[in-house]
Write a protein that holds these residues in place. Structure first.
Motif, short mmCIF file in Angstrom:
data_model
loop_
_atom_site.label_atom_id
_atom_site.label_comp_id
_atom_site.label_asym_id
_atom_site.label_seq_id
_atom_site.Cartn_x
_atom_site.Cartn_y
_atom_site.Cartn_z
N LEU A 135 0.83 -1.42 0.09
CA LEU A 135 -0.10 -0.11 -0.06
C LEU A 135 0.73 1.22 -0.12
O LEU A 135 0.44 2.27 -0.43
N TYR A 136 1.89 1.20 0.66
CA TYR A 136 2.93 2.16 0.61
C TYR A 136 4.00 2.29 -0.28
O TYR A 136 4.95 3.27 -0.32
N SER A 137 3.97 1.35 -1.42
CA SER A 137 5.09 1.40 -2.37
C SER A 137 4.83 2.32 -3.36
O SER A 137 4.71 2.13 -4.67
N GLY B 93 8.01 -0.88 6.32
CA GLY B 93 8.77 -1.22 4.78
C GLY B 93 9.57 0.09 4.71
O GLY B 93 10.29 0.24 3.68
N ALA B 94 9.57 1.17 5.50
CA ALA B 94 10.64 2.26 5.28
C ALA B 94 10.07 2.89 3.97
O ALA B 94 11.02 3.64 3.31
N ARG B 95 8.76 3.17 3.71
CA ARG B 95 8.13 3.82 2.59
C ARG B 95 8.42 5.28 2.55
O ARG B 95 8.17 6.12 1.78
N PHE C 156 11.46 -5.88 4.91
CA PHE C 156 10.94 -5.32 3.84
C PHE C 156 11.58 -3.75 3.91
O PHE C 156 12.28 -3.26 2.72
N ALA C 157 11.65 -3.32 4.94
CA ALA C 157 12.52 -2.22 5.11
C ALA C 157 14.06 -2.14 4.91
O ALA C 157 14.49 -1.24 4.09
#
Length: 222
Positions: free
Chosen positions: A23-25, A70-72, A97-98
């Protein structure tokens, strides 16, 4: 009881990390998906913009990102000139993911440190110009305790999101998350104002973000 709630949240993000991270990519989304997300998940994008705008406004050199996922937000921090970011998350899956995402960003390895921990148990003498807690208080059973901790380790401010109470969306989300065995909590504007006072902040600014989630974004000033 709070430790049990945090453990349930950890399990949820370990199980659902890939879907949540997608969702944040923002960078990897197709033009079509970016359009869909801006229309139907506009709150996620607006939270990102408000966060980076605040980091720039206070000229933050250091950021603690609580629930970094995920560090987005990483590219935004780098573009804002932040020199040190500590990302803390309760989920090892999200931190993986991050880690993968940060490898794709030039210069990120010298700026970012990732920590697997519960913020309530995180011991540090370091203070950060800004503490970011987006999508964090959704899952915290005693938010005032966590907000006090964030105040203690911030130099200027804490910026955080809080899901609002909706006649239609709140019951549905509660059912969905109960089925996923993950606690979820909702807030009125007055709840956030009271939290600010109870945690010892001088003032707070609250914005209600337009979008499907109708989140509040609150900036708390020491």
């Amino acid at each position: 009881m709070q430790a049990e709630e945090h453990k349930q949240a950890e399990g949820y993000f370990d199980r659902s990390g890939e879907l949540f991270d997608s969702l944040y990519s923002f960078e990897k989304q197709s033009a079509f998906m970016r359009t869909i997300n801006k229309l139907f998940r506009r709150d996620i994008y607006q939270r990102y913009l408000l966060t980076i705008e605040h980091v720039k406004a206070v000229k933050a050199a250091s950021v603690l990102d609580v629930g970094i996922g995920g560090a987005r937000y990483a590219s935004g921090y780098l573009a804002a000139g932040v020199k040190r970011v500590v990302g803390i998350d309760i989920s090892k899956t999200m931190l993986k993911f991050a880690e993968d995402h940060l490898k794709e960003l030039p210069g990120a390895d010298s700026v970012f440190e990732l920590v697997h921990a519960d913020i309530d148990e995180y011991g540090t003498e370091e203070k950060f110009d800004v503490v970011v807690a987006m999508g964090f208080f959704d899952y915290i059973v005693k938010p005032v305790n966590s907000l006090k901790k964030l105040r203690e380790i911030s130099n200027t401010s804490v910026i955080a999101s809080f899901p609002s109470i909706s006649v239609y969306r709140t019951p549905i989300r509660k059912i969905r998350y109960k089925m996923k065995q993950c606690p979820v909590f909702f807030f009125k504007r007055s709840d956030i104002e009271q939290l600010s006072r109870d945690a010892g902040f001088a003032r707070c600014e609250i914005t209600k973000v337009k979008g499907s989630g109708m989140d509040y974004v609150a900036t708390f000033y020491r």
